[in-house]
Scaffold this active site. Structure first.
Site, PDB file in Angstrom:
ATOM      1  N   ASP A  95       0.866  -1.169   0.000  1.00  0.00           N
ATOM      2  CA  ASP A  95       0.000   0.000   0.000  1.00  0.00           C
ATOM      3  C   ASP A  95       0.910   1.229   0.000  1.00  0.00           C
ATOM      4  O   ASP A  95       2.051   1.194   0.445  1.00  0.00           O
ATOM      5  CB  ASP A  95      -0.956  -0.015   1.190  1.00  0.00           C
ATOM      6  N   ASP A 269      -7.509  -7.357   1.058  1.00  0.00           N
ATOM      7  CA  ASP A 269      -6.571  -7.453   2.173  1.00  0.00           C
ATOM      8  C   ASP A 269      -7.323  -6.956   3.385  1.00  0.00           C
ATOM      9  O   ASP A 269      -8.222  -6.131   3.261  1.00  0.00           O
ATOM     10  CB  ASP A 269      -5.341  -6.556   1.966  1.00  0.00           C
TER      11      ASP A 269
HETATM   12  N1  PRF Z   1      -6.587   3.748   0.166  1.00  0.00           N
HETATM   13  C1  PRF Z   1      -5.398   3.111   0.395  1.00  0.00           C
HETATM   14  N2  PRF Z   1      -5.308   2.070   1.245  1.00  0.00           N
HETATM   15  C2  PRF Z   1      -6.426   1.664   1.876  1.00  0.00           C
HETATM   16  C3  PRF Z   1      -7.670   2.266   1.676  1.00  0.00           C
HETATM   17  C4  PRF Z   1      -7.774   3.370   0.776  1.00  0.00           C
HETATM   18  O1  PRF Z   1      -8.816   3.966   0.524  1.00  0.00           O
HETATM   19  C5  PRF Z   1      -8.583   1.578   2.496  1.00  0.00           C
HETATM   20  C6  PRF Z   1     -10.023   1.852   2.665  1.00  0.00           C
HETATM   21  N3  PRF Z   1     -10.770   0.722   3.058  1.00  0.00           N
HETATM   22  C7  PRF Z   1      -7.849   0.574   3.152  1.00  0.00           C
HETATM   23  N4  PRF Z   1      -6.564   0.649   2.774  1.00  0.00           N
HETATM   24  N5  PRF Z   1      -4.309   3.533  -0.238  1.00  0.00           N
END
Ligand code: PRF
Length: 375
Positions: A95, A269
């Site tokens: 992420d 995830d």
């Molecule tokens: N953006 C990013 N990671 C995330 C989310 C998002 O909106 C969410 C929302 N459930 C979880 N992880 N970059």
């Protein structure tokens, strides 16, 4: 045709909107629909990498935010990258950091250039632009990199949702340029737009125009009811290319996963199975069981006698109750193991059901098992 050294997505069968198939990439295949265990700090907490793999996980998630702060992206690169560091040789998705900055760091500020924040560990100041996020994900050695985005918690004003969605689109373009062409790797865009259907459609259409290798749906499971989340998936799905994987970020409960797969989601995830496991909660065929509860104190039954996970099959609920009540490390280890086994078995069950054209029956049978429950 499909180069084994490139990233490709194959749909093998569909059932309604649901699809099953696989992503193929140099570090291995990802069977879809896939659940990715969360390995935030270069570890799926309380699990050996071999165990995670043996449960059938094809890919794990890592977090840019945590790893850039500790041990640091450049240090990770010097150490040979995240795969070698944590001893996971399969694909890793990372992420981008924006979401974790907003939920964890202090004094965070967003502007056109990126995010400024203070570390939740030592208070040091940091900046992250879309370009730096992609650079860090590259230094980690991530196989599937996420664009930097801004996720708005719900409920929120439309104007705020719209502003964040447009900023996320501009950041998607910058991330795409920064990522460039990397055979065998992928960068995914993230659809935002809160609970406003027109904004969701605008976001999905604009991202599709960038011709990315996959599309995530972000900004859901952030305070809205499940029905709103599912409605947003239904709104977005027709505007995403059927030939690319769709990833619902940070979701969810076993029911969320089934409902979302029925609406065309391919990847998930969530910290739920691992975090719940560290808090005495077990996900099972019989529903969710809170092992802290006194009614388990003399229950000699295992969590699930029919499971092939030793944690589910071989230890009594009475023992698990004792471990949880005593804050013993093994309690967390066993419940995490059980929960990830349950999640992976659920995904395998859905993949088989889609291939057999009986997903709706599988979902009904699974929910029936939860309802019948443990006494
Ligand atoms: N953006 C990013 N990671 C995330 C989310 C998002 O909106 C969410 C929302 N459930 C979880 N992880 N970059």
């Amino acid at each position: 045709m499909t180069d084994p050294l490139d990233f490709s997505f194959t749909v093998a069968a569909t059932d309604g909107q649901a699809r099953t198939g696989h992503i193929s990439m140099p570090r291995g295949n990802i069977r879809t629909p896939a659940f990715m265990p969360v390995g935030t700090a270069a570890t799926v907490k309380a699990m050996y990498p071999e165990q995670v793999r043996d449960l059938g996980a094809d890919v794990v998630l890592g977090n840019t935010y945590h790893l850039m702060l500790r041990p640091g992206a450049e240090r990770m690169a010097r150490l040979g990258g995240l795969h070698r560091f944590m001893r996971w040789d399969g694909p890793i998705l990372t992420d981008s950091g924006g979401f974790q900055v907003m939920s964890l760091s202090a004094l965070r500020k967003i502007d056109e250039e990126g995010v400024t924040f203070r570390s939740h560990i030592d208070g040091t100041a940091h900046r992250m632009s879309p370009e730096r996020s992609i650079e860090i994900q590259g230094l980690l050695g991530s196989d599937i990199q996420m664009q930097l985005d801004e996720c708005v918690r719900l409920p929120a004003e439309r104007a705020e949702i719209e502003k964040a969605m447009h900023l996320s689109l501009r950041w998607a373009e910058r991330c795409r340029v920064a990522f460039g062409e990397q055979p065998g790797k992928a960068m995914f865009g993230i659809v935002q737009g809160g609970d406003v259907p027109e904004l969701r459609v605008e976001s999905a259409r604009a991202l599709t125009g960038l011709d990315l290798k996959g599309y995530a749906i972000g900004g859901l499971a952030v305070g809205e009811p499940q029905a709103v989340m599912l409605a947003m998936i239904e709104t977005v799905e027709p505007h995403l290319p059927a030939t690319k994987p769709r990833y619902l970020m940070g979701v969810g409960t076993p029911d969320d996963l089934m409902q979302s797969v029925m609406r065309g989601i391919d990847m998930f995830d969530c910290v739920m199975p691992t975090r719940a496991g560290r808090h005495g909660l077990a996900y099972t065929r019989h529903g969710r069981i809170n092992l802290r509860n006194a009614r388990h104190a003399e229950d000699t039954r295992p969590l699930d006698e029919a499971s092939d996970c030793p944690a589910a099959r071989d230890y009594s609920r009475a023992y698990l109750h004792h471990l949880v009540r005593s804050d013993e490390i093994l309690g967390m280890m066993l419940l995490t193991w059980n929960n990830l086994a349950y999640y992976q078995a659920l995904m395998a069950g859905m993949r088989a059901a889609i291939a057999a054209g009986r997903l709706a029956d599988f979902v009904a049978e699974t929910k029936d098992g939860w309802a019948r429950a443990e006494a």
